[in-house]
Design an enzyme around this catalytic site. Sequence first.
Site, PDB file in Angstrom:
ATOM      1  N   ASN A  76      -1.624   6.748 -23.039  1.00 14.75           N
ATOM      2  CA  ASN A  76      -2.184   5.764 -23.950  1.00 14.75           C
ATOM      3  C   ASN A  76      -2.476   6.406 -25.295  1.00 14.75           C
ATOM      4  O   ASN A  76      -3.095   7.459 -25.362  1.00 14.75           O
ATOM      5  CB  ASN A  76      -3.482   5.250 -23.299  1.00 14.75           C
ATOM      6  CG  ASN A  76      -4.261   4.301 -24.170  1.00 14.75           C
ATOM      7  OD1 ASN A  76      -3.771   3.817 -25.176  1.00 14.75           O
ATOM      8  ND2 ASN A  76      -5.480   4.042 -23.764  1.00 14.75           N
ATOM      9  N   ASN A 134     -18.884   9.498 -26.716  1.00 12.45           N
ATOM     10  CA  ASN A 134     -17.464   9.807 -26.506  1.00 12.45           C
ATOM     11  C   ASN A 134     -17.122  11.097 -27.243  1.00 12.45           C
ATOM     12  O   ASN A 134     -16.874  11.090 -28.440  1.00 12.45           O
ATOM     13  CB  ASN A 134     -16.622   8.625 -27.002  1.00 12.45           C
ATOM     14  CG  ASN A 134     -15.150   8.814 -26.699  1.00 12.45           C
ATOM     15  OD1 ASN A 134     -14.717   9.906 -26.346  1.00 12.45           O
ATOM     16  ND2 ASN A 134     -14.381   7.754 -26.832  1.00 12.45           N
ATOM     17  N   CYS A 137     -12.022  11.693 -26.614  1.00 13.19           N
ATOM     18  CA  CYS A 137     -10.805  10.882 -26.709  1.00 13.19           C
ATOM     19  C   CYS A 137      -9.687  11.747 -27.284  1.00 13.19           C
ATOM     20  O   CYS A 137      -9.794  12.215 -28.411  1.00 13.19           O
ATOM     21  CB  CYS A 137     -11.038   9.656 -27.588  1.00 13.19           C
ATOM     22  SG  CYS A 137      -9.547   8.683 -27.804  1.00 13.19           S
ATOM     23  N   THR A 202      -9.473  11.094 -20.551  1.00 11.72           N
ATOM     24  CA  THR A 202      -8.055  11.281 -20.244  1.00 11.72           C
ATOM     25  C   THR A 202      -7.607  12.714 -20.532  1.00 11.72           C
ATOM     26  O   THR A 202      -8.257  13.455 -21.263  1.00 11.72           O
ATOM     27  CB  THR A 202      -7.193  10.303 -21.048  1.00 11.72           C
ATOM     28  OG1 THR A 202      -7.502  10.479 -22.435  1.00 11.72           O
ATOM     29  CG2 THR A 202      -7.465   8.871 -20.641  1.00 11.72           C
ATOM     30  N   CYS A 347      14.865  11.375  12.113  1.00  7.64           N
ATOM     31  CA  CYS A 347      15.462  11.456  10.767  1.00  7.64           C
ATOM     32  C   CYS A 347      15.722  12.899  10.355  1.00  7.64           C
ATOM     33  O   CYS A 347      16.560  13.163   9.497  1.00  7.64           O
ATOM     34  CB  CYS A 347      14.587  10.757   9.729  1.00  7.64           C
ATOM     35  SG  CYS A 347      13.032  11.598   9.375  1.00  7.64           S
ATOM     36  N   CYS A 350      11.445  16.645   8.943  1.00  3.03           N
ATOM     37  CA  CYS A 350      10.585  17.785   9.289  1.00  3.03           C
ATOM     38  C   CYS A 350      11.438  19.044   9.410  1.00  3.03           C
ATOM     39  O   CYS A 350      11.057  20.120   8.960  1.00  3.03           O
ATOM     40  CB  CYS A 350       9.819  17.505  10.584  1.00  3.03           C
ATOM     41  SG  CYS A 350      10.863  17.066  11.990  1.00  3.03           S
ATOM     42  N   CYS A 354      10.975  22.273   7.039  1.00  5.52           N
ATOM     43  CA  CYS A 354      10.574  23.534   7.671  1.00  5.52           C
ATOM     44  C   CYS A 354      11.627  24.610   7.394  1.00  5.52           C
ATOM     45  O   CYS A 354      11.299  25.764   7.162  1.00  5.52           O
ATOM     46  CB  CYS A 354      10.362  23.355   9.172  1.00  5.52           C
ATOM     47  SG  CYS A 354       9.573  24.805   9.921  1.00  5.52           S
ATOM     48  N   CYS A 387       6.796  13.768   7.227  1.00  2.50           N
ATOM     49  CA  CYS A 387       7.230  12.805   8.253  1.00  2.50           C
ATOM     50  C   CYS A 387       7.018  11.369   7.765  1.00  2.50           C
ATOM     51  O   CYS A 387       5.901  10.965   7.471  1.00  2.50           O
ATOM     52  CB  CYS A 387       6.446  13.020   9.553  1.00  2.50           C
ATOM     53  SG  CYS A 387       6.860  11.780  10.806  1.00  2.50           S
TER      54      CYS A 387
END
Lengths: 402, 110
Positions: A76, A134, A137, A202, A347, A350, A354, A387
Amino acid sequence: MENKDLSIEFCGVECENPFFLASAPIANNYEMIARALDAGWGGVVFKTVGFFVADEVSPRFDQIKKEGTPFLGFKNLEQTSEYALEKNLSEMKKIKEDYPNKVLIASIMGQSETEWTELAKLVTAAGADIIECNFSCPQMADNKLGADVGQNPELVKSYIAAVVQGTDLPVLAKMTPNLGSMVPPAVAAMEAGATGLAAINTIKSITSVDIGNLAPAPLIKGKSSVSGYSGKAIKPIALRFIHELASYPKLEGVPISGIGGIESWRDALEFILLGARNLQVGTAVMQYGYRIVEDMISGLSHYLAEQEVDSLEELVGAALENVVPANQLDRDHIVYPQIEQEQCIGCGRCYISCQDGGHQAIGWSKTRTPSIIEDKCVGCHLCAQVCPVGVITEGKIKAKLA
Amino acid sequence: MKKLTLDLAKQEASKCLLCYDAPCVQACPANLNVADIIRSLRFDNLRGAKKELIADHFLETTCADLCEQKKYCKNACLRAKLDDAVQIEELHKFVLNLSFQGEKVLDNGK
């Protein structure tokens, strides 16, 4: 929706709940703030006012996405209020007239001690309950303003002293995360008479570089600037600073307003458990609107009911004793991962992680079944982190051989 | 199903579990390495995805359509064990239709 008593005292001010709008584009004028308070927010930090009236760039935002999830982090370039001081002050007055039971925090930013004192007087007269200074900023166009003030304990001290001179209200110092330790400016603020601390503002950032135009985003006529980064991605950094402040002996008991990536009641609770007693939300409201407070109130209420906790007060700082230096952690045991084979979908993520990021301690079979090789496994649990099904849990524990 | 936009294609690609020894590739009778193509999409290598698709197979422009009835790859997709299979054929068509103008990605091919 569940609605338990979430009231909590902050800097001597009774708040109906700890959820406040942060000083940001979301708290820019009376009409916006009135809608937010109607939606259930306990209070609001009115967008920073000063004698400086911001002249803004367009466009002014950028974001970090990952794999289809937008807004993980948000950049921003907007500065402090774009309106004249008199308008802001009269709107603050109207907010307190129309919402006497809600809490109004006036965020101010001056360019000299005189200005800080004068602003403190003006917002006090306008009816604010608390003043937030403030100091942090990151995108102010003028060097006398902005993030670098908060890095300098001497400046923080003199500006807090100047503010205290102009008011009898509680005073919050809003801290910058753009430094190694927040303790020196925080201690300086408290010594100079601050009532509490707000953290974090921020983080200075460049979220992305437009590779076609060779400039960071957002492009403003081909150029851009370093500016503040917020949103979910900064929560871990915010929590680290909240812990740093809340656990520092000299700052014990100092009221803290927690800010940084809060989107849900769970995020909010994490800040409370590390020592915050007030919470400010900015980026999540920009993305989803004021309505998100309903699930914060309801979610936290359900948690309190479930845990049989009567008051939020009991939870403030409850996790602090479990944050210890790394040299005090147990290093004598290995916790082996355990794969719930019936739920494993095979799948192999892991296995890959590893192999390439662990200790080659997962076997892989032709039937796509992973297995833990205990003499190689060090118990790092990277496998559980990757996983996609969440079926790798903590299994047996073994003492390391001396 | 509506034609995928770049954002939607990336979202769909992010559903891919990036399996080891991917079952979708093993299942393809035409040996199309669809797992690598989806991974290229996932890691923002769009030109690479398209090149890979075209270089990999002489049926590159038609196999998504020809295979419509069979969907061997999609039937093998392990994601279906969690919720639904990755829309592999839609991603295939999406990559096929990609074209580029400098760094700009034209996702409708026009």
